[in-house]
Motif scaffolding. Structure first.
Motif, PDB file in Angstrom:
ATOM      1  N   ASN A  30       0.826  -1.213   0.000  1.00 39.23           N
ATOM      2  CA  ASN A  30       0.000   0.000   0.000  1.00 39.23           C
ATOM      3  C   ASN A  30       0.859   1.260   0.000  1.00 39.23           C
ATOM      4  OD1 ASN A  30       0.664  -0.909   2.674  1.00 39.23           O
ATOM      5  ND2 ASN A  30      -0.430   0.863   3.408  1.00 39.23           N
ATOM      6  N   LEU A  31       0.260   2.338  -0.486  1.00 37.58           N
ATOM      7  CA  LEU A  31       1.019   3.567  -0.707  1.00 37.58           C
ATOM      8  C   LEU A  31       1.662   4.116   0.567  1.00 37.58           C
ATOM      9  CD1 LEU A  31       1.864   5.727  -2.723  1.00 37.58           C
ATOM     10  CD2 LEU A  31      -0.268   6.918  -2.236  1.00 37.58           C
ATOM     11  N   SER A  32       0.908   4.173   1.666  1.00 37.26           N
ATOM     12  CA  SER A  32       1.478   4.838   2.846  1.00 37.26           C
ATOM     13  C   SER A  32       2.672   4.055   3.402  1.00 37.26           C
ATOM     14  CB  SER A  32       0.414   5.074   3.924  1.00 37.26           C
ATOM     15  OG  SER A  32      -0.007   3.858   4.457  1.00 37.26           O
ATOM     16  N   SER A  33       2.617   2.721   3.345  1.00 42.59           N
ATOM     17  CA  SER A  33       3.756   1.926   3.835  1.00 42.59           C
ATOM     18  C   SER A  33       4.992   2.182   2.976  1.00 42.59           C
ATOM     19  CB  SER A  33       3.438   0.432   3.790  1.00 42.59           C
ATOM     20  OG  SER A  33       2.337   0.161   4.582  1.00 42.59           O
ATOM     21  N   ARG A  34       4.753   2.359   1.688  1.00 41.74           N
ATOM     22  CA  ARG A  34       5.894   2.611   0.782  1.00 41.74           C
ATOM     23  C   ARG A  34       6.428   4.030   0.976  1.00 41.74           C
ATOM     24  NH1 ARG A  34       2.963   2.138  -4.316  1.00 41.74           N
ATOM     25  NH2 ARG A  34       4.928   2.766  -5.256  1.00 41.74           N
ATOM     26  N   VAL A  35       5.526   4.989   1.113  1.00 39.01           N
ATOM     27  CA  VAL A  35       5.949   6.377   1.326  1.00 39.01           C
ATOM     28  C   VAL A  35       6.762   6.477   2.618  1.00 39.01           C
ATOM     29  CG1 VAL A  35       5.113   8.703   1.864  1.00 39.01           C
ATOM     30  CG2 VAL A  35       4.051   7.404   0.018  1.00 39.01           C
ATOM     31  N   ASN A  36       6.301   5.763   3.633  1.00 40.02           N
ATOM     32  CA  ASN A  36       6.997   5.784   4.922  1.00 40.02           C
ATOM     33  C   ASN A  36       8.406   5.232   4.855  1.00 40.02           C
ATOM     34  OD1 ASN A  36       5.456   6.922   6.876  1.00 40.02           O
ATOM     35  ND2 ASN A  36       4.192   5.101   7.160  1.00 40.02           N
ATOM     36  N   VAL A  46      12.273  16.741  -1.542  1.00 38.11           N
ATOM     37  CA  VAL A  46      10.862  16.329  -1.424  1.00 38.11           C
ATOM     38  C   VAL A  46      10.121  16.440  -2.750  1.00 38.11           C
ATOM     39  CG1 VAL A  46      10.282  16.515   1.017  1.00 38.11           C
ATOM     40  CG2 VAL A  46      10.557  18.576  -0.285  1.00 38.11           C
ATOM     41  N   HIS A  47      10.586  17.328  -3.623  1.00 43.88           N
ATOM     42  CA  HIS A  47       9.911  17.461  -4.916  1.00 43.88           C
ATOM     43  C   HIS A  47      10.131  16.211  -5.783  1.00 43.88           C
ATOM     44  CE1 HIS A  47      14.031  18.680  -5.695  1.00 43.88           C
ATOM     45  NE2 HIS A  47      13.806  18.680  -6.986  1.00 43.88           N
ATOM     46  N   ARG A  48      11.072  15.341  -5.366  1.00 47.19           N
ATOM     47  CA  ARG A  48      11.312  14.123  -6.167  1.00 47.19           C
ATOM     48  C   ARG A  48      10.998  12.857  -5.374  1.00 47.19           C
ATOM     49  NH1 ARG A  48      17.207  15.147  -8.365  1.00 47.19           N
ATOM     50  NH2 ARG A  48      16.995  12.973  -8.935  1.00 47.19           N
ATOM     51  N   TRP A  49      10.138  12.988  -4.376  1.00 47.68           N
ATOM     52  CA  TRP A  49       9.799  11.899  -3.453  1.00 47.68           C
ATOM     53  C   TRP A  49       9.494  10.592  -4.196  1.00 47.68           C
ATOM     54  CZ3 TRP A  49       8.242  13.269   1.935  1.00 47.68           C
ATOM     55  CH2 TRP A  49       7.916  12.145   2.706  1.00 47.68           C
ATOM     56  N   GLU A  51      10.422   9.343  -6.833  1.00 44.13           N
ATOM     57  CA  GLU A  51      11.527   8.610  -7.480  1.00 44.13           C
ATOM     58  C   GLU A  51      12.237   7.646  -6.546  1.00 44.13           C
ATOM     59  OE1 GLU A  51      14.326  11.285  -9.436  1.00 44.13           O
ATOM     60  OE2 GLU A  51      12.610  12.590  -9.842  1.00 44.13           O
ATOM     61  N   TYR A  52      12.053   7.822  -5.244  1.00 41.61           N
ATOM     62  CA  TYR A  52      12.808   7.011  -4.289  1.00 41.61           C
ATOM     63  C   TYR A  52      11.952   5.985  -3.558  1.00 41.61           C
ATOM     64  CZ  TYR A  52      16.209  10.712  -5.078  1.00 41.61           C
ATOM     65  OH  TYR A  52      17.079  11.592  -5.668  1.00 41.61           O
ATOM     66  N   MET A  53      10.740   5.785  -4.054  1.00 41.53           N
ATOM     67  CA  MET A  53       9.842   4.898  -3.310  1.00 41.53           C
ATOM     68  C   MET A  53      10.102   3.426  -3.617  1.00 41.53           C
ATOM     69  SD  MET A  53       6.436   6.621  -2.498  1.00 41.53           S
ATOM     70  CE  MET A  53       5.450   5.568  -3.493  1.00 41.53           C
ATOM     71  N   PRO A  54      10.013   2.576  -2.597  1.00 42.93           N
ATOM     72  CA  PRO A  54      10.038   1.138  -2.890  1.00 42.93           C
ATOM     73  C   PRO A  54       8.710   0.746  -3.547  1.00 42.93           C
ATOM     74  CG  PRO A  54       9.537   1.489  -0.570  1.00 42.93           C
ATOM     75  CD  PRO A  54       9.813   2.858  -1.159  1.00 42.93           C
ATOM     76  N   ASP A  55       8.695  -0.396  -4.214  1.00 47.01           N
ATOM     77  CA  ASP A  55       7.444  -0.870  -4.813  1.00 47.01           C
ATOM     78  C   ASP A  55       6.617  -1.652  -3.809  1.00 47.01           C
ATOM     79  OD1 ASP A  55       7.870   0.090  -7.509  1.00 47.01           O
ATOM     80  OD2 ASP A  55       9.577  -1.287  -7.521  1.00 47.01           O
ATOM     81  N   VAL A  56       7.300  -2.247  -2.834  1.00 49.18           N
ATOM     82  CA  VAL A  56       6.598  -3.022  -1.815  1.00 49.18           C
ATOM     83  C   VAL A  56       7.550  -3.167  -0.614  1.00 49.18           C
ATOM     84  CG1 VAL A  56       7.360  -5.212  -2.889  1.00 49.18           C
ATOM     85  CG2 VAL A  56       5.386  -5.238  -1.375  1.00 49.18           C
ATOM     86  N   ALA A  57       6.988  -3.254   0.579  1.00 55.28           N
ATOM     87  CA  ALA A  57       7.817  -3.501   1.772  1.00 55.28           C
ATOM     88  C   ALA A  57       7.415  -4.836   2.372  1.00 55.28           C
ATOM     89  CB  ALA A  57       7.605  -2.386   2.794  1.00 55.28           C
TER      90      ALA A  57
END
Ligand SMILES: Cc1cc2nc3c(=O)[nH]c(=O)nc-3n(C[C@H](O)[C@H](O)[C@H](O)COP(=O)(O)OP(=O)(O)OC[C@H]3O[C@@H](n4cnc5c(N)ncnc54)[C@H](O)[C@@H]3O)c2cc1C
Length: 507
Positions: A30-36, A46-49, A51-57
Motif C-alpha cells: 500500500n502507498l502509505s507503507s511505501r511512502v513511509n 521532497v519534490h522528487r519523493w 523517485e525514491y519509493m520502494p514498490d513493496v515492503a
C-alpha cells in the motif's frame, strides 16, 4: 493514486511474497507503507519523493524468510533494500531504484545472553536502549552508544559501520559485533565472524570477513542475527566541559587530553565557534555562556571508581592547562547525558539571518587526523559560506570533532559540519547546488588524507561519486568483491558508485 506513485511490481510478486511469509499483514504494497519507507531524517529532495519509493515492503521474522525474498529478487532482478530504524543520515536505506524494502524491525528478539563468554545474540531489529534495559539486571551492557541510541537498530548499526560516543573506551559497532548471520545477495545464509565459533574475538584463519560485512550499507547482504559484546556496566561516569576563547587552544587541549594515556577516557568532543554560535541561537537546552566562549572541549570517562576518580583529577588539570575554564557540573553532566538523547533536537534549526525559517539538519561527516583539523575547518566553513551566499537556503550550524579511534583516542577524529537546509525551497537547482557543496567538502577531506565518511556512509549524491577516488588502487578489488557476491546487482543498487562493478571490461 497518481501515476508517479505507481508500483513497478505486479500482483504476482506481491502474492509470492505473501506465500513466503504466510501472512498478508507483513507484505505491504500500500502507498502509505511505501511512502513511509522512502526517506530518512537527512534533508531530502521532497519534490522528487516518488523517485525514491520502494514498490513493496516486507517485514520478515526469520533468516529463511529473508533468504527466500532475496532468491525471488534474483530470479526477477528486483532491487532489495534492507531497512532497520531508518535513521541513517546519508540515504543508505533509501531505495534508488524501487524494488523490495526488507524492513527488519520485527526481528527484534534477544536469543541468548551468555554471561560466561560475555555475548548476547539478537535479531537485527532490536534497539540498543531496549537491549540495555534487558541487560541491566545482569550487570553488563552493550556499549554501542550513538547520538541516535534510542532510535537506531542493531542491523542499521552494522549496515553503516556506526560510530559510538564511547568508542575511545569501548570500541565502535564493528569492534562490538563478535559475529553475525548474513543472507548473501544470492540468498544463501552464512555465518560471518573472525573464524571458528560465533563467540571468538580473534582468529587468523583465512580472511577477516567480519569487517567486510560491517559498513557495506546493505550492498553485500542482510544481517539476520548478531552476536554482540557484553561489557561490564561502568561503576561511574565522569564528564567535564571546558570553555576557551579561541579554537587553537581548544584544539591543543584536545590533543593533550587524548594523548595522556588515560585508559578510561571514553570520548573527547571539540565544539568550534560556529557550533557555539548556533547553540546559543537555536538550542533551548543550551546553558548560557559569556560571548567570550568561542570553543568548548568536552571529556567523558567511564569505568570503575578506583580508575575514574584519580583520572578525573588529571583531566581537570589538563583541561585547564591551555587556558580552559571549567564550565561547572550542571553543563558537564547535563549536556553529556543529553548527547545520547539528542536525536530530535538537531533536526530543526529555526533561523536564517534572523528570519523565522525552519531548516532541517544535514550532518556531513568525515574521518580526519588530528593534525588536519584546523585547516580543514577553515576550508569547510569557507565552502558553506560561499553556497550560503549564492543560494540563500543554507546555514552553517558549526562543527564538532569527536575522537574516532576504537580504544585509541589519540589520532583520528570523526569531524562533522552541520548544515541547515531550507528544505521547502529545494528544487532541482537548489538540490544540485547542495550536491556540489557536499562534493566540495568531501574533496577537501580527501586532499587532507581523510575519508569521506567516518560512519554515515558515502551513499548520497555528492559523496558517492568520490568513493573510487578515495579507494584508489583498491577500487578494483572492491568492484570484484561486489560482483562476485552480487552477480545481478540486486542488493541496494546505485549506492557508493558500485554500479561500476557491472560495467564492461572488469577483470
Ligand atoms: C539525531 C541523530 C544522531 C545520530 N548520531 C549518530 C552517531 O552518533 N553515530 C552514528 O554512527 N550514527 C549516528 N546517526 C546516524 C544513524 O543513526 C546511524 O547511521 C545508524 O547506524 C543507522 O541505523 P538504523 O537502524 O536507523 O539504520 P537504517 O537507516 O535503516 O539503515 C542504515 C544502512 O544500513 C543498511 N541496513 C539496515 N539494516 C540492515 C541489515 N539488517 N543488514 C545489512 N544492512 C542493513 C541499510 O540498507 C542502510 O544502508 C544519527 C542519526 C540521527 C538522526
Amino acid at each position: 493514486m497518481s501515476v508517479a506513485f505507481k508500483s513497478a511490481v505486479d500482483d504476482g510478486v506481491v502474492e509470492e511474497l505473501r506465500a513466503i511469509v504466510g501472512d498478508d499483514d507483513r507484505v505491504l504494497p500500500n502507498l502509505s507503507s511505501r511512502v513511509n519507507r522512502t526517506r530518512v531524517p537527512a534533508p531530502f529532495p521532497v519534490h522528487r519523493w516518488a523517485e525514491y519509493m520502494p514498490d513493496v515492503a516486507i517485514l520478515p521474522r526469520t533468516a529463511e524468510e529473508v533468504s527466500e525474498v532475496v532468491k525471488l529478487a534474483n530470479r526477477l532482478r528486483i532491487p532489495v533494500v534492507p531497512r532497520a530504524g531508518g535513521t541513517g543520515l546519508s540515504d543508505g536505506a533509501v531505495p534508488l531504484r524501487g524494488g523490495i524494502v526488507v524492513d527488519v524491525k520485527l526481528m527484534n528478539e534477544i536469543h541468548e545472553v551468555d554471561l560466561a563468554d560475555r555475548t548476547v545474540t539478537v535479531g537485527p531489529g532490536i534497539n540498543m536502549l531496549k537491549l540495555n534495559e534487558e541487560l541491566k539486571r545482569h550487570g553488563v551492557f552493550y556499549p554501542d552508544d550513538p547520538a541516535s541510541y534510542p532510535c537506531s537498530l542493531v542491523g542499521g548499526r552494522i549496515g553503516t559501520g556506526g560510530w559510538s560516543l564511547l568508542g575511545a573506551r569501548f570500541g565502535h559497532t564493528r569492534d562490538n559485533v563478535v559475529s553475525m548471520e548474513v543472507v548473501l545477495p544470492t540468498g544463501e545464509i552464512v555465518e560471518i565472524g573472525d573464524g571458528g565459533g560465533r563467540k571468538l574475538r580473534k582468529s587468523s584463519t583465512a580472511f577477516n570477513l567480519k569487517q567486510l560485512f560491517t559498513g557495506h550499507q546493505g550492498t553485500l547482504g542482510i544481517c539476520t542475527e548478531a552476536t554482540l559484546e557484553l561489557a561490564p556496566r561502568p561503576e561511574v561516569e565522569f564528564a567535564a566541559f571546558f570553555a576557551f576563547e579561541d579554537y587553537m587552544s581548544a584544539w591543543e587541549t584536545t590533543g593533550v587530553l587524548t594523548k595522556a594515556g588515560l585508559a578510561t577516557l571514553a570520548g573527547v568532543v571539540l565544539f568550534d565557534e560556529w557550533k557555539i554560535r548556533y547553540l546559543r541561537r537555536d538550542d533551548e537546552a543550551y546553558i548560557p555562556q559569556p560571548d567570550s566562549v568561542r570553543a568548548v572541549v568536552a571529556v567523558a570517562m567511564y569505568g570503575s571508581r578506583a580508575e575514574v576518580e584519580p583520572a578525573s583529577r588529571v583531566v581537570m588539570k589538563l583541561g585547564r592547562s591551555r587556558g580552559g575554564r571549567y564550565l561547572g557540573d550542571e553543563i558537564s553532566s547535563g549536556d553529556w547525558a543529553s548527547r545520547h538523547d539528542r536525536y530530535a533536537t538537531p533536526l530543526h534549526g529555526r533561523s536564517k539571518e534572523g528570519q523565522a525559517v525552519i531548516m532541517s539538519w544535514h550532518c556531513e561527516d568525515a574521518a580526519l587526523n588530528y593534525s588536519a583539523l584546523p585547516q580543514v575547518r577553515e576550508e569547510w566553513h569557507a565552502i558553506v559560506a560561499r553556497y550560503r551566499e549564492r543560494y540563500g537556503i543554507f546555514d552553517d550550524w558549526g562543527m564538532f570533532a569527536y575522537t574516532n579511534g576504537a580504544h585509541k583516542p589519540w589520532a583520528d577524529y570523526l569531524v562533522e559540519i552541520d548544515v541547515g537546509i531550507w528544505e521547502e525551497r529545494l528544487d532541482d537547482e537548489n538540490w544540485g547546488g547542495w550536491v556540489n557543496c557536499k562534493r566540495e567538502i568531501s574533496e577537501v577531506t580527501l586532499r587532507h588524507g581523510g575519508s569521506i565518511t567516518a560512519c554515515h556512509g558515502a551513499t548520497r549524491a555528492g559523496d558517492a561519486e568520490l568513493v573510487p577516488d578515495e579507494m584508489g588502487g583498491a577500487w578494483q578489488v572492491v568492484k570484484s568483491i561486489k560482483r562476485a557476491l552480487d552477480p545481478n546487482n540486486v542488493m541496494n543498487p546505485g549506492k557508493q558508485s558500485l554500479d561500476e562493478a557491472y560495467e564492461e571490461g572488469l577483470a
